[in-house]
Design a protein around this motif. Structure first.
Motif: not given
Length: 634
Positions: A257-262, A264-277, A295-299
């Motif tokens: 899904f558009m791997p070249g795109l950044t 908000i999930g990508d940015i927060l993942q890099e900052e160490g956030y655990s992410q959930n949808l 884009h953020g490895n959401y659970n």
């Protein structure tokens, strides 16, 4: 012997008989063709009428999205509505014509011809109306014309310095299905006489919606390419419209899904956030699962997760999955779990009860608006969201947590806003609660849902170089938004046109021709033949993780001279392999391969699963490499 006259008579009789038979066959074919022309013409006309009744503010972009989206995950009520309003009505009219045709004694052909001609005329009028209302000519022209608008105004997050505070804030982002400011009363900035969303109105005005000193409702405008749920979530996460070159496919069928795109999930993942949808419907619908996992490895905690984890019974299904009352109950559980970790968390929530048509009445809904079901559902949603926010504010983690509440897009309900003045500017509900920063000045801002992307990061205390990301602007700054620079119509026209940037971002999307798709599906119906190869390796299948809804297949220590181009894993539980799914194993930095098996692909069925791993050589030939088993448990 027959006389010449008798021979001639027999010949004449045979010719006459054949001619009569041929005339009957031609007549029958003509009747069938007449009925088919009448039926399909009526079906076209009723379909167009139903389409505009169902989606009152329909645009050509939205229509193309709905046509391209799969039926998987679609509310059955919409399908039933179409069958009742279009298919059955068309069949009923044709049956009525058939009865009349049978009853009358004379000029039957004229009746059938008249019915066909009238049906074609109605269909033609309907098509002409659709052509004009959707401005298909302009849409086609725009889609073939390049514009530099997106390219010139897009700010790539990779090129921007974004600094987060040392103590990172948690984020709760709530997408409210079809929630508009329109539903409030006029004195608070809405368009209704009686406020349908009093609790949400109070939340928005008491917190930040960028209305400045006016202290009334204000919200984001939904521009082209943002007017349906997955497009809205995409726009608010990336600052871009969801313009995809897919014909006959959808994003959930794509490998990426558009791997070249950044986002908000990508940015927060890099900052160490655990992410959930968290959502009460099928996350696969519209490609939402792909977007958030990539884009953020959401659970992913969706309808199928809740069935598999025992949160709801196996046979439970209402509306699109399960209702918002349960959604907020589950959200509390996940938030308490997420807040127990030292990592900052991002909990993204999507409601569904207020989806068109008329929403879903749950046990919490009251008859505050009499027989107006949709108003009752919206009022119920307003109350539930406010109660959930109050619960969050009572928790220990709230002090360091920002809450963003935003409607995803304006409602598509057929008649709820039909009396709203055309001059009223419909905006999605928006509020920022417990932000780390305050807005500069007392100006009433004009903004779109693109602006939510950088504004959300700023509300977490992040400092954004230049205060712009994607096509969005940080509303806490004094930087002008696109809607403060250009009028809405200009932006919509430019967004409709082709863009070099969007083409680059979507270049990984595979557009399959129907024949190619059928061939690809046929190839996956059974496993390819091949002999096991003797390649020294180590195969590990991890235990099923109910929190992420997956288990992994890990292949290590492959021989360097194994002549392997790719690794593919066939996974199934049924004896006849009717549930067979293929997974491409991805090469890791350490030389191992990993394939992720998602329980949602198998409707969370608790079972042991067969796993066959195939190598693909440089000639593209598959070879059975190894066998194993995996398991999905509760």
């Amino acid at each position: 012997m027959d006389t010449k006259e008798e021979i001639k008579q027999d010949l004449h009789t045979n010719v006459s008989t054949k001619f009569t038979v041929h005339r009957k066959i031609i007549k029958i074919i003509g009747i069938i063709i007449g009925y088919l022309i009448a039926f399909f013409s009526l079906l076209i006309a009723t379909s167009i009428s139903w389409m505009f009744r169902t989606w009152t503010g329909l645009t050509m972009n939205e229509l193309m999205f709905h046509i391209q989206s799969p039926l998987q995950g679609t509310d059955s009520g919409i399908i039933i509505s179409y069958i009742l309003s279009c298919v059955l009505v068309s069949i009923g009219i044709i049956l009525l014509v058939g009865i009349i045709y049978k009853i009358v004694k004379k000029k039957k052909g004229l009746i059938l011809l008249f019915s066909a001609v009238i049906s074609v005329a109605i269909a033609g009028t309907s098509i002409n109306y659709m052509w004009s209302r959707l401005d298909i000519k302009a849409y086609a022209s725009n889609r073939s014309t390049y514009s530099t608008f997106i390219d010139d105004n897009y700010i790539d997050p990779k090129s921007v310095d974004i600094q987060f505070p040392e103590q990172k804030r948690n984020l709760i982002y709530i997408y409210l299905e079809s929630m508009e400011n329109t539903y409030a009363d006029e004195k608070n900035g809405g368009a209704f006489t009686k406020n349908v969303i009093p609790e949400l109105t109070e939340l928005s005005i008491e917190n930040e919606n960028f209305s400045g000193s006016q202290k009334s409702l204000n919200g984001g405008i939904s521009l082209n390419g943002t007017g349906w749920t997955v497009a809205a979530m995409f726009a608010q996460s990336t600052g871009l419209p969801l313009m995809i070159p897919i014909e006959g496919n959808s994003m959930n069928e794509q490998e990426s899904f558009m791997p070249g795109l950044t986002a908000i999930g990508d940015i927060l993942q890099e900052e160490g956030y655990s992410q959930n949808l968290l959502l009460g419907s099928d996350a696969n619908f519209g490609g939402r699962k792909s977007f958030y996992t990539q884009h953020g490895n959401y659970n992913i905690y969706d309808y199928y997760y809740s069935k598999g984890s025992g949160q709801i019974p196996e046979d439970y299904h209402v509306f699109w999955g399960y209702e918002d009352k349960k959604l907020f109950e589950f959200a509390k559980e996940h938030l308490l779990e997420a807040s127990s970790s030292e990592e900052p968390f991002n909990m993204t929530i999507l409601t569904v009860d207020t989806h068109f048509e008329d929403g879903y009445i749950c046990e919490e809904c009251q008859d505050s608006f009499g027989s107006d079901q949709y108003a009752n559902v919206i009022a119920c949603s307003s109350k539930q969201v406010a109660e959930f926010v109050k619960w969050v504010q009572e928790q220990a983690f709230y002090e360091n947590t920002t809450i963003v509440i935003s409607g995803d897009h304006p409602t598509m309900d057929s008649d709820f806003c039909e009396d709203v003045d055309k001059s009223y500017n419909r905006k999605v509900f928006t509020t920022y609660i417990n932000s780390a920063v305050e807005a500069k000045g007392d100006t009433y801002r004009q903004y779109s849902t693109f602006d939510n992307f950088p504004t959300t990061l700023a509300s977490l205390g992040a400092e954004i170089e230049g205060n712009r990301l994607g096509l969005g602007t940080n509303l806490f700054s004094s930087e002008a938004t696109l809607l403060e620079k250009y009028d809405k119509n200009t932006i919509d026209i430019e967004l409709d046109k082709k863009s070099k940037l969007m083409e680059k971002l979507t270049e990984d999307i595979v557009v399959q021709e129907p024949e190619e798709k059928m061939t690809a599906e046929a190839e996956t119906e059974e496993e390819p033949a091949g002999d096991p190869e003797e390649i020294p390796s180590e195969i590990e299948v991890t235990p099923y993780d109910f929190r992420t809804g997956k288990y992994e297949i890990i292949i290590r220590n492959l021989s360097a001279d194994a002549n392997i181009q790719a690794l593919r894993c066939a996974v199934w539980a049924e004896e006849d392999q009717s549930d067979l799914k293929w997974y491409e194993a991805e090469l890791q930095a350490d030389g191992s391969y990993v394939a992720k098996v998602w329980a949602s692909d198998f409707a969370y069925k608790v079972s042991e699963y067969n796993i066959h791993i195939y190598t693909v050589d440089t000639e593209g030939e598959p070879h059975l490499f190894s066998e194993s088993t995996g398991e999905i448990t509760r």
